[in-house]
Design a protein around this motif. Structure first.
Motif, PDB file in Angstrom:
ATOM      1  N   GLN A  97      -5.413   0.075  10.148  1.00  0.00           N
ATOM      2  CA  GLN A  97      -6.239   1.297  10.951  1.00  0.00           C
ATOM      3  C   GLN A  97      -6.567   0.818  12.136  1.00  0.00           C
ATOM      4  OE1 GLN A  97      -5.541   3.864   9.093  1.00  0.00           O
ATOM      5  NE2 GLN A  97      -7.618   4.884   8.956  1.00  0.00           N
ATOM      6  N   VAL A  98      -6.902  -0.314  12.292  1.00  0.00           N
ATOM      7  CA  VAL A  98      -6.815  -0.862  13.820  1.00  0.00           C
ATOM      8  C   VAL A  98      -5.521  -0.624  14.749  1.00  0.00           C
ATOM      9  CG1 VAL A  98      -7.336  -2.842  15.220  1.00  0.00           C
ATOM     10  CG2 VAL A  98      -9.021  -2.273  13.348  1.00  0.00           C
ATOM     11  N   ILE A  99      -4.590  -1.160  13.914  1.00  0.00           N
ATOM     12  CA  ILE A  99      -3.241  -0.907  14.815  1.00  0.00           C
ATOM     13  C   ILE A  99      -2.949   0.466  14.859  1.00  0.00           C
ATOM     14  CG2 ILE A  99      -0.924  -1.046  14.338  1.00  0.00           C
ATOM     15  CD1 ILE A  99      -1.528  -3.716  12.447  1.00  0.00           C
ATOM     16  N   ARG A 100      -3.248   1.606  14.107  1.00  0.00           N
ATOM     17  CA  ARG A 100      -3.386   2.848  14.213  1.00  0.00           C
ATOM     18  C   ARG A 100      -4.014   3.644  15.112  1.00  0.00           C
ATOM     19  NH1 ARG A 100      -4.315   6.061   9.749  1.00  0.00           N
ATOM     20  NH2 ARG A 100      -2.832   7.708  10.601  1.00  0.00           N
ATOM     21  N   GLY A 101      -5.271   2.795  15.594  1.00  0.00           N
ATOM     22  CA  GLY A 101      -6.329   3.387  16.487  1.00  0.00           C
ATOM     23  C   GLY A 101      -7.156   4.366  15.766  1.00  0.00           C
ATOM     24  N   LYS A 102      -7.174   4.060  14.628  1.00  0.00           N
ATOM     25  CA  LYS A 102      -8.018   5.057  13.441  1.00  0.00           C
ATOM     26  C   LYS A 102      -9.272   4.174  13.020  1.00  0.00           C
ATOM     27  CE  LYS A 102      -5.320   8.488  14.015  1.00  0.00           C
ATOM     28  NZ  LYS A 102      -5.626   9.824  14.374  1.00  0.00           N
ATOM     29  N   ARG A 103     -10.455   4.802  12.638  1.00  0.00           N
ATOM     30  CA  ARG A 103     -11.572   4.469  11.810  1.00  0.00           C
ATOM     31  C   ARG A 103     -11.032   4.151  10.452  1.00  0.00           C
ATOM     32  NH1 ARG A 103     -17.144   7.185  13.268  1.00  0.00           N
ATOM     33  NH2 ARG A 103     -17.623   5.899  11.593  1.00  0.00           N
ATOM     34  N   SER A 104     -11.614   2.953   9.963  1.00  0.00           N
ATOM     35  CA  SER A 104     -11.253   2.623   8.752  1.00  0.00           C
ATOM     36  C   SER A 104     -12.369   3.191   7.843  1.00  0.00           C
ATOM     37  CB  SER A 104     -11.233   1.097   8.572  1.00  0.00           C
ATOM     38  OG  SER A 104     -12.286   0.421   8.961  1.00  0.00           O
ATOM     39  N   ALA A 115      -7.458   8.977   1.642  1.00  0.00           N
ATOM     40  CA  ALA A 115      -7.050   8.203   0.859  1.00  0.00           C
ATOM     41  C   ALA A 115      -7.408   6.678   1.103  1.00  0.00           C
ATOM     42  CB  ALA A 115      -5.502   8.492   0.455  1.00  0.00           C
ATOM     43  N   LEU A 116      -7.053   6.380   2.106  1.00  0.00           N
ATOM     44  CA  LEU A 116      -7.418   4.830   2.648  1.00  0.00           C
ATOM     45  C   LEU A 116      -8.763   4.298   2.514  1.00  0.00           C
ATOM     46  CD1 LEU A 116      -5.098   4.258   5.832  1.00  0.00           C
ATOM     47  CD2 LEU A 116      -4.511   3.417   3.311  1.00  0.00           C
ATOM     48  N   PHE A 117      -9.803   5.194   3.011  1.00  0.00           N
ATOM     49  CA  PHE A 117     -11.240   5.007   2.768  1.00  0.00           C
ATOM     50  C   PHE A 117     -11.489   4.966   1.341  1.00  0.00           C
ATOM     51  CE2 PHE A 117     -15.591   6.598   2.613  1.00  0.00           C
ATOM     52  CZ  PHE A 117     -16.082   5.303   3.021  1.00  0.00           C
ATOM     53  N   ASN A 118     -10.902   6.082   0.549  1.00  0.00           N
ATOM     54  CA  ASN A 118     -11.251   5.926  -0.707  1.00  0.00           C
ATOM     55  C   ASN A 118     -10.892   4.730  -1.632  1.00  0.00           C
ATOM     56  OD1 ASN A 118     -12.800   8.467  -0.557  1.00  0.00           O
ATOM     57  ND2 ASN A 118     -10.772   9.547  -1.205  1.00  0.00           N
ATOM     58  N   ALA A 119      -9.819   4.363  -1.210  1.00  0.00           N
ATOM     59  CA  ALA A 119      -9.067   3.134  -1.622  1.00  0.00           C
ATOM     60  C   ALA A 119      -9.815   1.994  -1.434  1.00  0.00           C
ATOM     61  CB  ALA A 119      -7.700   2.896  -1.359  1.00  0.00           C
ATOM     62  N   MET A 120     -10.182   1.825  -0.122  1.00  0.00           N
ATOM     63  CA  MET A 120     -11.314   0.777   0.328  1.00  0.00           C
ATOM     64  C   MET A 120     -12.410   0.663  -0.617  1.00  0.00           C
ATOM     65  SD  MET A 120     -11.870  -0.472   4.206  1.00  0.00           S
ATOM     66  CE  MET A 120     -12.802   0.966   4.594  1.00  0.00           C
ATOM     67  N   ALA A 121     -13.133   1.895  -0.612  1.00  0.00           N
ATOM     68  CA  ALA A 121     -14.248   2.022  -1.415  1.00  0.00           C
ATOM     69  C   ALA A 121     -14.267   1.350  -2.672  1.00  0.00           C
ATOM     70  CB  ALA A 121     -14.723   3.711  -1.377  1.00  0.00           C
ATOM     71  N   VAL A 122     -12.910   1.678  -3.614  1.00  0.00           N
ATOM     72  CA  VAL A 122     -12.771   1.350  -4.956  1.00  0.00           C
ATOM     73  C   VAL A 122     -12.850  -0.201  -4.767  1.00  0.00           C
ATOM     74  CG1 VAL A 122     -11.171   1.328  -6.810  1.00  0.00           C
ATOM     75  CG2 VAL A 122     -11.664   3.544  -5.627  1.00  0.00           C
ATOM     76  N   THR A 123     -11.996  -0.827  -3.881  1.00  0.00           N
ATOM     77  CA  THR A 123     -11.972  -2.124  -3.670  1.00  0.00           C
ATOM     78  C   THR A 123     -13.466  -2.985  -3.400  1.00  0.00           C
ATOM     79  OG1 THR A 123     -11.620  -2.194  -1.237  1.00  0.00           O
ATOM     80  CG2 THR A 123      -9.890  -1.994  -2.977  1.00  0.00           C
ATOM     81  N   VAL A 124     -14.222  -2.192  -2.804  1.00  0.00           N
ATOM     82  CA  VAL A 124     -15.561  -2.746  -2.503  1.00  0.00           C
ATOM     83  C   VAL A 124     -16.430  -2.859  -3.812  1.00  0.00           C
ATOM     84  CG1 VAL A 124     -17.725  -2.316  -1.633  1.00  0.00           C
ATOM     85  CG2 VAL A 124     -15.462  -2.219  -0.029  1.00  0.00           C
ATOM     86  N   VAL A 125     -16.068  -2.012  -4.742  1.00  0.00           N
ATOM     87  CA  VAL A 125     -16.969  -1.683  -5.942  1.00  0.00           C
ATOM     88  C   VAL A 125     -16.602  -2.886  -7.113  1.00  0.00           C
ATOM     89  CG1 VAL A 125     -17.340  -0.122  -8.120  1.00  0.00           C
ATOM     90  CG2 VAL A 125     -17.578   0.747  -5.526  1.00  0.00           C
ATOM     91  N   VAL A 126     -15.255  -2.878  -6.863  1.00  0.00           N
ATOM     92  CA  VAL A 126     -14.347  -3.856  -7.800  1.00  0.00           C
ATOM     93  C   VAL A 126     -15.090  -5.343  -7.313  1.00  0.00           C
ATOM     94  CG1 VAL A 126     -12.483  -5.024  -8.679  1.00  0.00           C
ATOM     95  CG2 VAL A 126     -12.687  -2.259  -8.402  1.00  0.00           C
TER      96      VAL A 126
END
Length: 327
Positions: A97-104, A115-126
């Motif tokens: 997301q940094v490379i794309r210039g977007k918030r993560s 979708a990226l944020f939701n995927a990251m949220a799942v990884t944090v829970v796991v």
């Protein structure tokens, strides 16, 4: 046994993950020097830089602790591997997301960003659940030195509490609506993200900031073991610290003080109060914690009485009449 003598037994996937974070730290540092883009009030490469440094400390601490387990080693290996894998996925999304210039974080601007944020949220829970498994295994582990055992147990428990603060950040801030707002969630409390901030950390100077207790709690995993190492290093010069029971007491006092300060920082942030501008209630609570910690430390440093040792005054410390009767 010194840590450097046991490094070859450390959890290898976590060690490998920390090595990739060292490389990412270097890349992020270069980005900070060469890329002048700013996102949400901060240099765009500051987030991967801070996260990679944090993950280095976090993963190496867990890699060391897992090497000391005498039971549940297979479950511990898998839990550590899950931490490494989910951490890698999270950092991949943040860096991409940094490379794309977007918030993560908290980004719901487009379906792809969401979708990226939701995927990251799942990884944090796991990742959190895998760390919980490691904490439960440490509770069952038989470690000869009780001070070391309780340092690791308390450190992991506080790290879990610190990580759990991150879930508070995902709640909608005032004016945000799930399913409608492009951004849902915030680090700051009482003020928008991206306002005036402290140098290096980026913590808000005008409102509360949940990243403060998040950071403080998670790094109990390193700070408490460092305290134990310092006490062990000073033991040859201080007879009190040479006693394992004294070191255990100090660990428990330090862990209690750390937990109390973590709770205070969380409470302060939730009230929308900047770290450097505490009100009277916060200062009073901090003073109470300091006084209680000082008193408990004084108690902890008292040398425990050896088994069979008579109290001051010895067996003759009886009421005068009883002494006469005994005679």
């Amino acid at each position: 046994m010194p840590l450097w003598r046991t490094w070859h037994n450390w959890h290898r996937p976590l060690v490998l993950f920390s090595a990739t974070m060292v490389a990412l730290t270097a890349v992020s540092a270069a980005g900070l020097a060469l890329d002048d883009r700013v996102l949400v009030g901060a240099r765009i490469w500051s987030k991967p830089f801070k996260f990679s440094v944090s993950f280095i400390a976090y993963s190496l601490s867990l890699a060391w602790m897992l090497s000391l387990m005498d039971r549940g080693r297979r479950a511990g290996w898998w839990a550590g591997t899950v931490v490494a894998a989910t951490g890698a996925v999270e950092m991949l999304i943040i860096t991409g997301q940094v490379i794309r210039g977007k918030r993560s974080h908290f980004n719901h601007q487009t379906p792809f960003d969401e979708a990226l944020f939701n995927a990251m949220a799942v990884t944090v829970v796991v990742l959190w659940l895998a760390t919980l498994v490691i904490a439960l295994l440490l509770l069952r582990a038989r470690i000869a030195d009780r001070a070391s055992a309780w340092t690791m147990r308390c450190g992991v428990a506080l790290a879990l509490a610190g990580a759990a603060v991150g879930f508070l950040m995902t709640q909608p801030a005032p004016g945000q609506v799930r399913g409608e707002s492009p951004v849902v969630g915030a680090h700051s409390v009482g003020v928008p993200d991206g306002g005036p901030a402290m140098p290096l950390t980026g913590w808000s100077t005008t409102g509360g900031d949940l990243r403060i207790p998040h950071f403080f709690g998670m790094h109990a995993l390193q700070l408490l073991p460092l305290l134990l190492m310092a006490s062990a290093a000073l033991a040859p010069r201080c007879a009190r610290l040479a006693d394992g029971r004294v070191r255990l007491r100090l660990v428990l006092v330090a862990s209690g003080a750390y937990a109390a300060l973590f709770a205070l920082l969380t409470w302060q942030a939730l009230r929308g109060q900047p770290l450097h501008r505490p009100d009277g209630v916060t200062l009073t609570a901090a003073a109470l914690i300091a006084c209680a910690t000082a008193a408990a430390t004084y108690w902890a440093l008292r040398l425990p009485r050896a088994p069979g040792t008579q109290p001051p005054g010895g067996p003759t410390a009886l009421p005068h009449k009883e002494v006469e009767t005994a005679a």
